[in-house]
Scaffold this active site. Structure first.
Site, PDB file in Angstrom:
ATOM      1  N   ARG A  74      10.812  -4.626 -29.449  1.00 10.88           N
ATOM      2  CA  ARG A  74      12.015  -3.859 -29.086  1.00 10.88           C
ATOM      3  C   ARG A  74      13.288  -4.670 -29.365  1.00 10.88           C
ATOM      4  NH1 ARG A  74      12.113  -1.458 -23.166  1.00 10.88           N
ATOM      5  NH2 ARG A  74      12.643  -3.625 -22.686  1.00 10.88           N
ATOM      6  N   LYS A 176      18.420  -1.740 -26.725  1.00 13.97           N
ATOM      7  CA  LYS A 176      18.889  -2.394 -25.507  1.00 13.97           C
ATOM      8  C   LYS A 176      20.114  -3.242 -25.840  1.00 13.97           C
ATOM      9  CE  LYS A 176      16.606  -4.371 -21.453  1.00 13.97           C
ATOM     10  NZ  LYS A 176      17.083  -3.415 -20.454  1.00 13.97           N
ATOM     11  N   GLU A 212      17.202   9.691 -18.738  1.00 14.54           N
ATOM     12  CA  GLU A 212      16.720   8.578 -17.911  1.00 14.54           C
ATOM     13  C   GLU A 212      17.826   8.117 -16.965  1.00 14.54           C
ATOM     14  OE1 GLU A 212      15.789   5.041 -20.156  1.00 14.54           O
ATOM     15  OE2 GLU A 212      17.522   5.264 -21.454  1.00 14.54           O
TER      16      GLU A 212
HETATM   17  C1  LIG Z   1      18.050   2.151 -19.839  1.00  9.90           C
HETATM   18  C2  LIG Z   1      16.717   1.618 -19.523  1.00  9.90           C
HETATM   19  N1  LIG Z   1      15.664   2.452 -19.566  1.00  9.90           N
HETATM   20  C3  LIG Z   1      14.420   2.022 -19.277  1.00  9.90           C
HETATM   21  C4  LIG Z   1      14.162   0.716 -18.932  1.00  9.90           C
HETATM   22  C5  LIG Z   1      12.772   0.260 -18.635  1.00  9.90           C
HETATM   23  O1  LIG Z   1      12.242  -0.456 -19.710  1.00  9.90           O
HETATM   24  P1  LIG Z   1      11.104  -1.522 -19.485  1.00  9.90           P
HETATM   25  O2  LIG Z   1       9.970  -0.818 -18.834  1.00  9.90           O
HETATM   26  O3  LIG Z   1      10.746  -2.000 -20.841  1.00  9.90           O
HETATM   27  O4  LIG Z   1      11.675  -2.563 -18.628  1.00  9.90           O
HETATM   28  C6  LIG Z   1      15.225  -0.190 -18.881  1.00  9.90           C
HETATM   29  C7  LIG Z   1      14.998  -1.588 -18.529  1.00  9.90           C
HETATM   30  O5  LIG Z   1      14.776  -2.387 -19.398  1.00  9.90           O
HETATM   31  C8  LIG Z   1      16.528   0.264 -19.185  1.00  9.90           C
HETATM   32  O6  LIG Z   1      17.563  -0.571 -19.134  1.00  9.90           O
END
Ligand SMILES: Cc1ncc(COP(=O)(O)O)c(C=O)c1O
Length: 326
Positions: A74, A176, A212
């Site tokens: 990612r 991210k 989300e």
């Molecule tokens: C916007 C967002 N969605 C979802 C997640 C969850 O992702 P992960 O399960 O890889 O931590 C995160 C955290 O990293 C996030 O910042």
């Protein structure tokens, strides 16, 4: 015992630079402060990406990392989108291992159910005035012990939809980058002022489907199905992807990834927010346009939570090769 999701100090930080076309050998430093041009592309134009993963202490005192290779993938998707040069997987993983090793004593005890949060990031360091990519970068990794993300752990939270978006339809929502979180600060402030824990963002194109929250994906349980939104403005959560596999393999649920209309929430039995920091946090209310969707059962979510945590803390062995032991 460390409590809450905040910076609780660190022993050593990893830094390495990208200069003259390649990533240089890194160092471990005592300091979380760096010297940086105020005109750097990171500060002026947000050329900044990051990741988040955790190291857990097992009952027999091993240190376990959960799917760091997925974070690497990612991280590279994010770097490509922001014109940041790639690094190899072994370069990334070596750096993670160095940091975890140097901060071993900060990994909370097995009994505390805390973890060492690991934050890799890359920022553009060159001074730029016109909008363009930096040609020099800093890769850093900070590790600090943490408790739960939402203030009460597995306590249900309240969300509200918002007319603001955290990401554009074909923008940066799937990666991210710092900018997404800057965009979420104001709507989250309004939501918390009204007594909610966070916003539930809707798809930025039609504002009719669930995306989300500011820091978690959403999962819903309906009968024997686990459903999670499909959208190109959502960050692909590693926790969510793992839960989809566990739900299918261990709980025999049908897993569906599809768009979810906001008014479909009426039909869901359970709703949860998931992510590395939040693990699974049950949702008890979603406020939208004068209506409150309510949830008061978390049976399946609790099973998933226990399953995931048992794997992450090494209580049960998983067949997928997700856990790295140090
Ligand atoms: C916007 C967002 N969605 C979802 C997640 C969850 O992702 P992960 O399960 O890889 O931590 C995160 C955290 O990293 C996030 O910042």
């Amino acid at each position: 015992m460390v409590q809450g999701f905040k910076y609780h100090g660190t022993n050593k930080v990893f830094y390495s630079k990208y200069e003259n076309g390649s990533w240089q050998e890194g160092i471990l430093s005592n300091s979380i402060s760096i010297e940086l041009s105020v005109l750097s592309s990171a500060i002026q134009y947000g050329q900044s990406i990051f990741e988040g993963l955790k190291a857990y202490r097992s009952k027999d005192n091993r240190i376990l990392l959960f799917r760091p290779d997925a974070n690497y993938e990612r991280f590279m998707t994010s770097s490509e989108r922001l014109l940041i040069p790639r690094m190899t997987k072994s370069y990334f993983l070596d750096a993670i291992l160095k940091v975890v090793d140097a901060n071993r004593d900060l990994v909370p005890s097995y009994e505390s159910k805390g973890a060492l949060y690991i934050r890799p990031f890359i920022i553009g360091t060159e001074s730029v005035l016109g909008v363009r990519s930096s040609e020099t970068f800093l890769f850093g990794i900070v590790a600090t012990p943490v408790g739960s993300y939402f203030k009460d752990g597995f306590q249900p939270i309240r969300l509200t939809t918002t007319s603001y978006d955290r990401a554009a339809p074909n923008g940066l929502g799937h990666v991210k980058v710092g900018a997404n979180y800057a965009a979420s600060l104001y709507p989250k402030k309004l939501a918390t002022k009204d007594g909610f824990d966070d916003c539930l963002y809707l798809d930025p194109k039609t504002h009719s489907k669930i995306d989300e929250t500011g820091a978690t994906n959403i999962i819903g349980i309906k009968g024997n199905e686990m459903i999670t939104p499909q959208s190109n403005s959502i960050l692909p959560s590693i926790t969510n992807q793992s839960l989809q596999i566990l739900a299918k393999d261990y709980l025999n649920l049908k897993v569906k990834k599809r768009s979810i209309k906001i008014n479909e929430l009426e039909l869901f039995d359970e709703l949860g927010a998931c992510g590395t920091a939040a693990v699974i946090t049950p949702i008890k209310e979603v406020y939208h346009d004068g209506h409150t969707y309510q949830f008061d059962s978390y049976v399946i979510l609790h099973k998933l939570y226990n399953l995931l945590q048992s794997i992450q803390y090494g209580d049960i062995k998983e067949p997928y090769g997700w856990v790295y032991s140090l």
